[in-house]
Design a protein around this motif. Sequence first.
Motif, mmCIF file in Angstrom:
data_model
loop_
_atom_site.group_PDB
_atom_site.id
_atom_site.type_symbol
_atom_site.label_atom_id
_atom_site.label_comp_id
_atom_site.label_asym_id
_atom_site.label_seq_id
_atom_site.Cartn_x
_atom_site.Cartn_y
_atom_site.Cartn_z
ATOM 1 N N VAL A 104 -8.539 -6.161 4.572
ATOM 2 C CA VAL A 104 -7.689 -5.253 5.338
ATOM 3 C C VAL A 104 -6.376 -5.971 5.634
ATOM 4 N N ALA A 105 -5.273 -5.245 5.459
ATOM 5 C CA ALA A 105 -3.940 -5.769 5.745
ATOM 6 C C ALA A 105 -3.239 -4.805 6.692
ATOM 7 N N LEU A 106 -2.305 -5.320 7.472
ATOM 8 C CA LEU A 106 -1.549 -4.462 8.387
ATOM 9 C C LEU A 106 -0.067 -4.763 8.249
ATOM 10 N N ARG A 107 0.687 -3.706 7.978
ATOM 11 C CA ARG A 107 2.135 -3.813 7.831
ATOM 12 C C ARG A 107 2.796 -3.194 9.058
ATOM 13 N N VAL A 108 3.672 -3.948 9.732
ATOM 14 C CA VAL A 108 4.379 -3.468 10.925
ATOM 15 C C VAL A 108 5.850 -3.825 10.799
ATOM 16 N N GLY A 109 6.721 -2.831 11.059
ATOM 17 C CA GLY A 109 8.156 -3.100 11.072
ATOM 18 C C GLY A 109 8.956 -2.150 10.219
ATOM 19 N N ASN A 110 10.157 -1.803 10.692
ATOM 20 C CA ASN A 110 11.138 -1.015 9.929
ATOM 21 C C ASN A 110 10.645 0.381 9.554
ATOM 22 N N MET A 111 9.788 0.968 10.379
ATOM 23 C CA MET A 111 9.317 2.308 10.048
ATOM 24 C C MET A 111 8.873 3.021 11.326
ATOM 25 N N ASP A 153 -8.090 -16.191 -4.723
ATOM 26 C CA ASP A 153 -9.115 -16.182 -3.686
ATOM 27 C C ASP A 153 -9.290 -14.772 -3.127
ATOM 28 N N ARG A 154 -8.253 -14.258 -2.504
ATOM 29 C CA ARG A 154 -8.296 -12.915 -1.917
ATOM 30 C C ARG A 154 -7.412 -11.990 -2.747
ATOM 31 N N PRO A 155 -7.984 -11.034 -3.453
ATOM 32 C CA PRO A 155 -7.188 -10.205 -4.362
ATOM 33 C C PRO A 155 -6.096 -9.387 -3.673
ATOM 34 N N LEU A 156 -6.394 -8.795 -2.511
ATOM 35 C CA LEU A 156 -5.358 -8.005 -1.836
ATOM 36 C C LEU A 156 -4.240 -8.905 -1.323
ATOM 37 N N GLN A 157 -4.598 -10.035 -0.735
ATOM 38 C CA GLN A 157 -3.575 -10.944 -0.242
ATOM 39 C C GLN A 157 -2.651 -11.392 -1.369
ATOM 40 N N LYS A 158 -3.224 -11.760 -2.510
ATOM 41 C CA LYS A 158 -2.412 -12.184 -3.649
ATOM 42 C C LYS A 158 -1.546 -11.039 -4.160
ATOM 43 N N THR A 159 -2.105 -9.844 -4.175
ATOM 44 C CA THR A 159 -1.368 -8.667 -4.642
ATOM 45 C C THR A 159 -0.173 -8.370 -3.751
ATOM 46 N N LEU A 160 -0.372 -8.396 -2.440
ATOM 47 C CA LEU A 160 0.730 -8.084 -1.534
ATOM 48 C C LEU A 160 1.802 -9.163 -1.560
ATOM 49 N N GLU A 161 1.405 -10.414 -1.723
ATOM 50 C CA GLU A 161 2.402 -11.477 -1.859
ATOM 51 C C GLU A 161 3.297 -11.216 -3.066
ATOM 52 N N HIS A 162 2.686 -10.809 -4.173
ATOM 53 C CA HIS A 162 3.456 -10.496 -5.386
ATOM 54 C C HIS A 162 4.344 -9.275 -5.175
ATOM 55 N N MET A 163 3.814 -8.240 -4.507
ATOM 56 C CA MET A 163 4.584 -7.015 -4.311
ATOM 57 C C MET A 163 5.765 -7.234 -3.371
ATOM 58 N N LEU A 164 5.629 -8.137 -2.404
ATOM 59 C CA LEU A 164 6.751 -8.428 -1.520
ATOM 60 C C LEU A 164 7.848 -9.194 -2.249
ATOM 61 N N LEU A 165 7.449 -10.058 -3.186
ATOM 62 C CA LEU A 165 8.441 -10.813 -3.957
ATOM 63 C C LEU A 165 9.083 -9.960 -5.045
ATOM 64 N N SER A 166 8.264 -9.125 -5.693
ATOM 65 C CA SER A 166 8.763 -8.259 -6.776
ATOM 66 C C SER A 166 8.310 -6.832 -6.494
ATOM 67 N N PRO A 168 7.351 -3.097 -6.537
ATOM 68 C CA PRO A 168 7.146 -2.160 -7.641
ATOM 69 C C PRO A 168 8.033 -0.928 -7.488
ATOM 70 N N ASP A 169 8.133 -0.155 -8.541
ATOM 71 C CA ASP A 169 8.924 1.070 -8.519
ATOM 72 C C ASP A 169 8.133 2.152 -7.797
ATOM 73 N N LEU A 170 8.625 2.566 -6.638
ATOM 74 C CA LEU A 170 7.981 3.604 -5.833
ATOM 75 C C LEU A 170 9.020 4.684 -5.529
ATOM 76 N N PRO A 171 9.325 5.544 -6.503
ATOM 77 C CA PRO A 171 10.439 6.486 -6.350
ATOM 78 C C PRO A 171 10.291 7.467 -5.195
ATOM 79 N N HIS A 172 9.067 7.795 -4.803
ATOM 80 C CA HIS A 172 8.872 8.747 -3.705
ATOM 81 C C HIS A 172 8.749 8.056 -2.346
ATOM 82 N N CYS A 173 8.818 6.731 -2.341
ATOM 83 C CA CYS A 173 8.649 5.999 -1.083
ATOM 84 C C CYS A 173 9.955 5.450 -0.539
ATOM 85 N N GLY A 174 10.771 4.886 -1.404
ATOM 86 C CA GLY A 174 11.959 4.205 -0.924
ATOM 87 C C GLY A 174 11.658 2.739 -0.674
ATOM 88 N N PRO A 175 12.684 1.914 -0.596
ATOM 89 C CA PRO A 175 12.488 0.463 -0.469
ATOM 90 C C PRO A 175 11.934 0.030 0.884
#
Length: 270
Positions: A104-111, A153-166, A168-175
């Motif tokens: 489980v991950a929690l994102r807080v800020g700018n929304m 080690d933790r697949p979600l943690q590794k995934t989110l680290e990558h997504m924050l650095l690069s 992905p294209d999310l045209p309906h979401c915005g940056p």
Amino acid sequence: MASSSGLSPVARPWVLLLVLALLQCSSAQFCSFWNNGCIDPLAQTAVSFNFQPLFTDPIYLYYGFDASSSGKGEGPMTKTGFWLRYEDRHVNKDAIEHNKTSEVALRVGNMTATPSGTHNGCDGIWGFECSNELKSAVQHSMFHLASSGFYYDRPLQKTLEHMLLSPPDLPHCGPFVLDVATIPVQDFAKEGTDQNVTVMPSGSGSHPWQVWYLDDMTAHQQASQVAVGIITRGPTYDSPPPISPDEIQVELVCLQAPQSPPSGSSKGHD
């Protein structure tokens, strides 16, 4: 003969135990702002969601924050924490086929917005299309990670680290969706092929799973923020990679702390 204290020698040990219990209860209700091993929430909320087939009953995502008007001495700061609560006895062992890790991950800020609609309130924040795009992006990134052969080690943690650095294209979401400095992650269930599962004990304010600090954030500002929970069940490193990204479970939960903290409640804990 009664003692000078007015208590018999038999009664005194029981009184001592009662006093110790009261002291423990009173100390458990307060947590220093700078203690990152607990949280005394100024505001707290929880939302239930389904995480089948592993958990047969709904589980609860808790989110809360404390606040200090002085912070590091240069401005306001908030202290944020989250945890899950569930009945670990109600884990469905028949659903276990491969080694998997639930996180489980929690994102807080700018929304800021008001949670509503499907995807556990997230569609009211950014729309149905964005919810689907974000879930798909997490699935595809975890799928490529599991198929890469590189250790993780933790697949979600590794995934989110990558997504924050690069991002992905999310045209309906915005940056703004990934426009945060960090997204804390905690694993809470590890499955084995022998149908064994290790489940982390449910959390609480005394034992939150993750705690972190946000600079230049007042209690009023954080009360208006939307917290986004990302909950996944994906393959561990030593598990056969999934055949398709759709095999990776991703749930979204959007929640918001109470909107009106008591006036003057920002604290300046030592």
